[in-house]
Design a protein around this motif. Structure first.
Motif, PDB file in Angstrom:
ATOM      1  N   ASN A 117       0.823  -1.209   0.000  1.00 50.81           N
ATOM      2  CA  ASN A 117       0.000   0.000   0.000  1.00 50.81           C
ATOM      3  C   ASN A 117       0.857   1.259   0.000  1.00 50.81           C
ATOM      4  O   ASN A 117       0.525   2.251  -0.652  1.00 50.81           O
ATOM      5  CB  ASN A 117      -0.954  -0.003   1.193  1.00 50.81           C
ATOM      6  N   LYS A 121       1.064   4.156  -3.088  1.00 48.38           N
ATOM      7  CA  LYS A 121       0.837   5.583  -2.890  1.00 48.38           C
ATOM      8  C   LYS A 121       2.085   6.421  -3.140  1.00 48.38           C
ATOM      9  O   LYS A 121       2.005   7.478  -3.769  1.00 48.38           O
ATOM     10  CB  LYS A 121       0.330   5.828  -1.464  1.00 48.38           C
ATOM     11  N   TYR A 135      -1.144  12.649  -6.511  1.00 53.32           N
ATOM     12  CA  TYR A 135      -2.535  12.657  -6.965  1.00 53.32           C
ATOM     13  C   TYR A 135      -2.620  12.234  -8.432  1.00 53.32           C
ATOM     14  O   TYR A 135      -3.506  11.466  -8.815  1.00 53.32           O
ATOM     15  CB  TYR A 135      -3.127  14.053  -6.758  1.00 53.32           C
ATOM     16  N   LYS A 137      -0.492  10.311  -9.963  1.00 54.52           N
ATOM     17  CA  LYS A 137      -0.204   8.874 -10.002  1.00 54.52           C
ATOM     18  C   LYS A 137      -1.464   8.073  -9.677  1.00 54.52           C
ATOM     19  O   LYS A 137      -1.766   7.069 -10.325  1.00 54.52           O
ATOM     20  CB  LYS A 137       0.916   8.539  -9.018  1.00 54.52           C
ATOM     21  N   GLN A 138      -2.185   8.522  -8.658  1.00 52.70           N
ATOM     22  CA  GLN A 138      -3.422   7.838  -8.278  1.00 52.70           C
ATOM     23  C   GLN A 138      -4.446   7.905  -9.411  1.00 52.70           C
ATOM     24  O   GLN A 138      -5.116   6.916  -9.727  1.00 52.70           O
ATOM     25  CB  GLN A 138      -3.991   8.482  -7.019  1.00 52.70           C
ATOM     26  N   LYS A 139      -4.556   9.057 -10.059  1.00 54.64           N
ATOM     27  CA  LYS A 139      -5.496   9.216 -11.165  1.00 54.64           C
ATOM     28  C   LYS A 139      -5.138   8.293 -12.326  1.00 54.64           C
ATOM     29  O   LYS A 139      -5.998   7.606 -12.886  1.00 54.64           O
ATOM     30  CB  LYS A 139      -5.507  10.665 -11.637  1.00 54.64           C
ATOM     31  N   ARG A 141      -3.448   5.530 -12.176  1.00 49.97           N
ATOM     32  CA  ARG A 141      -3.692   4.142 -11.777  1.00 49.97           C
ATOM     33  C   ARG A 141      -5.170   3.795 -11.908  1.00 49.97           C
ATOM     34  O   ARG A 141      -5.521   2.702 -12.376  1.00 49.97           O
ATOM     35  CB  ARG A 141      -3.204   3.921 -10.348  1.00 49.97           C
ATOM     36  N   MET A 142      -6.039   4.720 -11.521  1.00 50.18           N
ATOM     37  CA  MET A 142      -7.475   4.464 -11.643  1.00 50.18           C
ATOM     38  C   MET A 142      -7.888   4.327 -13.103  1.00 50.18           C
ATOM     39  O   MET A 142      -8.707   3.461 -13.450  1.00 50.18           O
ATOM     40  CB  MET A 142      -8.262   5.581 -10.956  1.00 50.18           C
TER      41      MET A 142
END
Length: 166
Positions: A117, A121, A135, A137-139, A141-142
């Protein structure tokens, strides 16, 4: 346990002097210090949560600065949690030397989940990263998971192709 009654005049004298010195100190501690102390069960300072980077306007420099500071604090806390989990596993393996494969597997799983985890992140962001890069990176990945399925599963959804007719 009540204090024993002084046996002679010397013990009475020292008990009186001790009470004369102790009573004001106890009074100040109970009446002034303890009521004015901040009491919280954490060992680190708990900061007020600020809006995250996705809630900030692009020209709001103060909000972006606060979001970056909160992001760095969160990363430090999560890195310390990961360090503590790793130490727990290492201590377990040292303590349970021959049987550590059976007795420490739950600690290893907890550490591996937390490390995965943490890497999802914060990993692969480079040396100079901030809340906006995390942020993004998270976008990304989604978006990847929406197009190709969960990362690492090896499953790709074929929604673009029509089913073959026989």
């Amino acid at each position: 346990m009540p204090e024993a009654e002084p046996r002679n005049i010397v013990e009475k004298f020292f008990a009186t002097v001790g009470n004369m010195l102790e009573t004001p100190v106890v009074w100040v501690r109970e009446k002034i210090v303890e009521p004015n102390q901040k009491s919280y069960p954490w060992y680190h300072q708990k900061y007020r949560r600020v809006p995250t980077i996705d809630e900030c306007y692009t020209d709001d420099d103060v909000c972006i600065f606060e979001a970056n500071a909160q992001y760095k604090r969160d990363k430090q806390v999560e890195s310390e949690i990961l360090h503590i989990l790793r130490e727990r596993f290492e201590n377990c393996t040292l303590y349970e030397a021959p049987d550590h494969l059976e007795k420490c597997t739950h600690l290893w799983r907890e550490y591996e989940d937390a490390a995965t985890n943490w890497f999802i992140k914060y990993g692969d962001l480079g040396a100079y990263h901030n809340a906006k890069s995390a942020y993004m990176k998270q976008k990304h990945r989604m978006i990847w998971e929406r197009r190709h399925g969960p990362v690492g599963s090896g499953v790709k959804k074929d929604t673009d192709q029509a089913p073959a007719e026989n």
